[in-house]
Design an enzyme around this catalytic site. Sequence first.
Site, PDB file in Angstrom:
ATOM      1  N   TYR A 130       0.810  -1.217   0.000  1.00 51.40           N
ATOM      2  CA  TYR A 130       0.000   0.000   0.000  1.00 51.40           C
ATOM      3  C   TYR A 130       0.845   1.269   0.000  1.00 51.40           C
ATOM      4  O   TYR A 130       0.301   2.366  -0.084  1.00 51.40           O
ATOM      5  CB  TYR A 130      -0.975   0.003   1.194  1.00 51.40           C
ATOM      6  N   LYS A 177       2.266 -14.462   5.309  1.00 55.99           N
ATOM      7  CA  LYS A 177       2.512 -15.405   4.205  1.00 55.99           C
ATOM      8  C   LYS A 177       4.012 -15.682   4.155  1.00 55.99           C
ATOM      9  O   LYS A 177       4.650 -15.630   3.103  1.00 55.99           O
ATOM     10  CB  LYS A 177       1.987 -14.786   2.895  1.00 55.99           C
ATOM     11  N   ASP A 210      -3.385 -17.729   4.736  1.00 57.93           N
ATOM     12  CA  ASP A 210      -4.429 -18.464   4.007  1.00 57.93           C
ATOM     13  C   ASP A 210      -5.167 -19.400   4.966  1.00 57.93           C
ATOM     14  O   ASP A 210      -6.397 -19.504   4.942  1.00 57.93           O
ATOM     15  CB  ASP A 210      -3.885 -19.199   2.783  1.00 57.93           C
ATOM     16  N   ASP A 234      -6.233  -5.641   5.381  1.00 56.03           N
ATOM     17  CA  ASP A 234      -7.342  -4.992   4.684  1.00 56.03           C
ATOM     18  C   ASP A 234      -8.360  -6.055   4.261  1.00 56.03           C
ATOM     19  O   ASP A 234      -9.573  -5.910   4.469  1.00 56.03           O
ATOM     20  CB  ASP A 234      -6.783  -4.261   3.449  1.00 56.03           C
ATOM     21  N   ASP A 238     -12.295  -7.093   6.177  1.00 61.97           N
ATOM     22  CA  ASP A 238     -13.605  -7.128   5.505  1.00 61.97           C
ATOM     23  C   ASP A 238     -14.251  -8.493   5.752  1.00 61.97           C
ATOM     24  O   ASP A 238     -15.460  -8.601   5.953  1.00 61.97           O
ATOM     25  CB  ASP A 238     -13.461  -6.899   3.993  1.00 61.97           C
TER      26      ASP A 238
END
Length: 480
Positions: A130, A177, A210, A234, A238
């Site tokens: 970002y 990750k 994941d 982010d 959600d």
Amino acid sequence: MTPAKRKITILSGDGIGPEVVDAAIAIIKATGVAVEFEKCEAGARAFEKGIVTGIPKDTIQSIERNRVVLKGPLETPIGYGNRSANVTLRTLFETYGNIRPVRELPGVQTAFTGRALDIVIVRENIEDLYAGIEYMQTPGVAESLKLISREGCEKIVKLAFAFALAEGRKAVHCATKSNILKLTEGLLQHTFEELAPGYPSITSKHILIDNCAHQLAMRPEQFDVIVTTNMNGDILSDLTSGLTGGLGFAPSANIGNDVAIFEAVHGSAPDIAGKNKANPTALVLSGAMMLRHIGEGKAANDVEQAVLVTLESGIRTSDMMGVDKPASTTDFTQAVIANLGKTSRLSPPKKYAEVKLPPAQLGVNVVSAKDRRLAGVDIYIESNLEPKGLAAELEKLTTSSPFALQMITNRGAIVFPASDRRVSLVDHYRCRFVLRDSAGKFGDPEILSLLGSVGARFRWMHIEKLQEFDGEQAYSKSQV
Ligand code: NAP
């Protein structure tokens, strides 16, 4: 003399922003708390006026003065400026930590109702992809730099534990990750594992992102606080908002050393803007987080409890499952105001303590290495040759160089020396050169000479030094 009121900068934002921000202001005012609101502009209207950042100077000065912001969602209209006004705000005021709590709410029916979900995502907020450092490397290949610093990791991990302690929470997961992105995502994992023993009252565990997403869908009640990198956070937040009723219920706080910005997780929802339909809960609960941040704990509890009582009483906006006669944004707001002072039957007030933020590190933060060594150099070039032909040309160009071509990759896969793997090729190659004499030494003059030789025949985009810090390889190996 009446004490001066605490000033808050208000950014109403775009789309449904003004509707939900006005709802939050009305409820906060009705608590009687001593705050004053300073409305400023940002977002679409600022972009339209030609302010490329979407944040006018007056707004920046107001935030610098007040240091606390309550904001609605900001759009970045396509065609104006390059950056999101949200990202600019977070970067400008270094709000490095984004706290996104969700919990089961009374009367809000979801697939997980009855499982007492109460999860907080603590998301790194200014680094990672970002930062938006992107390049077209060739007309057909794009690159984005994922920059993660030890400093950024330390701050976010300390914030996650400080927040967990303040709220009496039991566990912090670190989701990364790191199995694939060993250096960038791995840096957060290692920092977390190093700092976690300093918080013995809290259980700490690393989890791959994941698997974390899978576990959140299957057994979300196992999670308490999850700390993660910017883009992962982010997406995950959600997801967690979806577990507890949707974006209309998810508040957030952007925490920096000097400035804190409170906003809903959701965006401007242009499809319902101006229709008096938006659910203001997320922004109202963000307002409660803001009140707690400025030391107005009682008002914060009052607002939270009034929202819970309103939901318990069956007043619902149209985004909630199983609603026959939805309340408008203003009806819902009035109901919350009428319920101020009441206590929820199902969710009585929680105990909160002050979040002890990690001290600000001023100046340039350096992680030093006692020993550094250069092992080689990667040169990224554009070529429409097949790998074998490219390798032959590169070897010809560097016969008298101290460097030898070690490998060539295409989109991360080794294509020279010969690999069994069949990859569809693009005109973007990473060519790795190492010293012929592995015990030898080299520096910038040798690299520049190599670049001159390669660049005489091929268009190159960038180079990376292959460094070793204290004997540790500081670059990735190829995947295959
Ligand atoms: P969004 O605005 O969050 O909306 C997605 C959908 O979620 C809406 O269409 C609506 O669904 C529902 N929704 C969101 N908030 C709601 C609320 N308070 N009450 C009821 N329903 C709500 O996401 P988006 O459409 O991807 O983004 C729109 C714009 O917002 C973009 O320009 C984006 O850049 C910006 N954005 C800004 C921020 C920020 O300022 N922090 C964050 C995210 C996005 P229905 O279709 O069911 O009505």
